[in-house]
Scaffold this motif. Structure first.
Motif, mmCIF file in Angstrom:
data_model
loop_
_atom_site.group_PDB
_atom_site.id
_atom_site.type_symbol
_atom_site.label_atom_id
_atom_site.label_comp_id
_atom_site.label_asym_id
_atom_site.label_seq_id
_atom_site.Cartn_x
_atom_site.Cartn_y
_atom_site.Cartn_z
ATOM 1 N N GLY A 211 1.936 16.880 -2.714
ATOM 2 C CA GLY A 211 1.363 18.088 -2.150
ATOM 3 C C GLY A 211 0.610 18.932 -3.146
ATOM 4 N N LYS A 212 1.172 19.100 -4.321
ATOM 5 C CA LYS A 212 0.582 19.999 -5.316
ATOM 6 C C LYS A 212 -0.591 19.392 -6.066
ATOM 7 N N GLN A 213 -0.550 18.083 -6.299
ATOM 8 C CA GLN A 213 -1.568 17.499 -7.173
ATOM 9 C C GLN A 213 -2.468 16.468 -6.498
ATOM 10 N N MET A 214 -2.071 15.966 -5.360
ATOM 11 C CA MET A 214 -2.879 14.925 -4.736
ATOM 12 C C MET A 214 -3.425 15.331 -3.373
ATOM 13 N N GLY A 215 -3.146 16.548 -2.950
ATOM 14 C CA GLY A 215 -3.682 17.027 -1.679
ATOM 15 C C GLY A 215 -3.047 16.401 -0.460
ATOM 16 N N VAL A 216 -1.907 15.745 -0.627
ATOM 17 C CA VAL A 216 -1.191 15.134 0.499
ATOM 18 C C VAL A 216 -0.207 16.184 0.993
ATOM 19 N N LYS A 217 -0.542 16.793 2.127
ATOM 20 C CA LYS A 217 0.232 17.940 2.606
ATOM 21 C C LYS A 217 0.612 17.797 4.075
ATOM 22 N N PRO A 218 1.504 16.862 4.380
ATOM 23 C CA PRO A 218 1.928 16.753 5.781
ATOM 24 C C PRO A 218 2.661 18.028 6.202
ATOM 25 N N GLU A 219 2.668 18.285 7.475
ATOM 26 C CA GLU A 219 3.317 19.487 7.994
ATOM 27 C C GLU A 219 4.766 19.569 7.501
ATOM 28 N N GLY A 220 5.106 20.704 6.904
ATOM 29 C CA GLY A 220 6.463 20.935 6.427
ATOM 30 C C GLY A 220 6.771 20.324 5.071
ATOM 31 N N TRP A 221 5.747 19.931 4.324
ATOM 32 C CA TRP A 221 6.012 19.268 3.038
ATOM 33 C C TRP A 221 6.711 20.181 2.051
ATOM 34 N N ARG A 222 6.320 21.461 1.988
ATOM 35 C CA ARG A 222 6.959 22.374 1.022
ATOM 36 C C ARG A 222 8.439 22.540 1.338
ATOM 37 N N GLU A 223 8.754 22.707 2.593
ATOM 38 C CA GLU A 223 10.153 22.866 2.984
ATOM 39 C C GLU A 223 10.954 21.602 2.665
ATOM 40 N N LYS B 133 0.856 -1.196 0.000
ATOM 41 C CA LYS B 133 0.000 0.000 0.000
ATOM 42 C C LYS B 133 0.886 1.238 0.000
ATOM 43 N N VAL B 134 1.133 1.786 -1.183
ATOM 44 C CA VAL B 134 2.065 2.901 -1.335
ATOM 45 C C VAL B 134 1.649 4.099 -0.493
ATOM 46 N N GLU B 135 0.343 4.296 -0.305
ATOM 47 C CA GLU B 135 -0.115 5.449 0.459
ATOM 48 C C GLU B 135 0.316 5.411 1.925
ATOM 49 N N LYS B 136 0.727 4.244 2.411
ATOM 50 C CA LYS B 136 1.244 4.170 3.781
ATOM 51 C C LYS B 136 2.527 4.996 3.940
ATOM 52 N N ILE B 137 3.215 5.246 2.839
ATOM 53 C CA ILE B 137 4.429 6.063 2.909
ATOM 54 C C ILE B 137 4.091 7.423 3.494
ATOM 55 N N TRP B 138 2.977 7.993 3.133
ATOM 56 C CA TRP B 138 2.610 9.321 3.636
ATOM 57 C C TRP B 138 1.471 9.310 4.641
ATOM 58 N N LYS B 139 0.892 8.132 4.919
ATOM 59 C CA LYS B 139 -0.211 8.086 5.877
ATOM 60 C C LYS B 139 0.145 7.392 7.189
ATOM 61 N N GLN B 140 1.031 6.405 7.137
ATOM 62 C CA GLN B 140 1.338 5.597 8.312
ATOM 63 C C GLN B 140 1.959 6.440 9.414
ATOM 64 N N GLY B 141 1.284 6.557 10.536
ATOM 65 C CA GLY B 141 1.821 7.267 11.682
ATOM 66 C C GLY B 141 1.766 8.781 11.595
ATOM 67 N N LYS B 142 1.010 9.331 10.670
ATOM 68 C CA LYS B 142 0.869 10.787 10.476
ATOM 69 C C LYS B 142 2.241 11.476 10.438
ATOM 70 N N PRO B 143 3.049 11.143 9.440
ATOM 71 C CA PRO B 143 4.416 11.673 9.357
ATOM 72 C C PRO B 143 4.474 13.140 8.923
#
Length: 188
Positions: free
Chosen positions: A137-149, A99-109
């Motif tokens: 972040g730009k196209q899929m709405g996955v925006k964890p804190e500090g993603w732009r930086e 589940k590739v989405e676990k890369i950005w969802k698992q544990g609220k990284p």
């Protein structure tokens, strides 16, 4: 962008076939034009009947290489890309249950943690990981804190540096112009 006007009218996430496909599309976007790279997952789906991470990971390596190499091949170096895709799929199965989405969802990284996870993927160096984080972040709405930086220049609002900024033919042209100028500057 993929020479399918109807598909190009939908948001990128919708025409991508979901997070797993867009992830593998990003992986295919090496040494070939983006349009060709974006067709790769569809060709594999058509030929294999699925583009499931587990199916790719478990496929017979020789049969998968033949499938990827069948004209039109999915990449300039199809045998090498077949191995890379299988290695990536095997890693995703082993570390993220496929589940590739676990890369950005698992544990609220945080953005920095997502970048670290992306960089750990086989074949992903720092630049590719930052581009993919910007794409999320730009196209899929996955925006964890500090993603732009964490994404660095690729995360900048309004930039036209990479596939993360491509949403239509105009932005594709702008990204190509940026890359051409950067290449020329590097040679100077």
């Amino acid at each position: 962008m993929i020479e399918d006007p109807a598909a190009d009218q939908r948001p990128v996430a919708a025409r991508s076939g979901g997070p797993a496909v867009i992830h593998r599309r990003r992986y295919c976007d090496q040494q070939v034009p983006m349009e060709k790279a974006f067709k790769g997952p569809k060709l594999i789906l058509d030929r294999m009947g699925t583009f499931d991470v587990h199916a790719v990971a478990e496929a017979d390596p020789e049969e998968f290489a033949a499938l990827v190499s069948t004209p039109p091949a999915i990449h300039r170096f199809p045998g090498s890309m077949a191995k890379r895709l299988q290695t990536l799929a095997q890693f995703l199965v082993e570390h993220y249950d496929g589940k590739v989405e676990k890369i950005w969802k698992q544990g609220k990284p945080s953005g920095a943690e997502v970048l670290k996870r992306l960089t750990a993927l086989p074949g992903f160096g720092d630049q590719k990981a930052r581009i993919f984080l910007a794409l999320l972040g730009k196209q899929m709405g996955v925006k964890p804190e500090g993603w732009r930086e964490a994404a660095g220049a690729y995360g900048e609002e309004g930039s036209r540096r990479s596939v993360a900024d491509v949403v239509d033919a105009k932005s594709l042209g702008e990204v190509r112009a940026f890359k051409k100028a950067a290449k020329a500057a590097a040679k100077a």
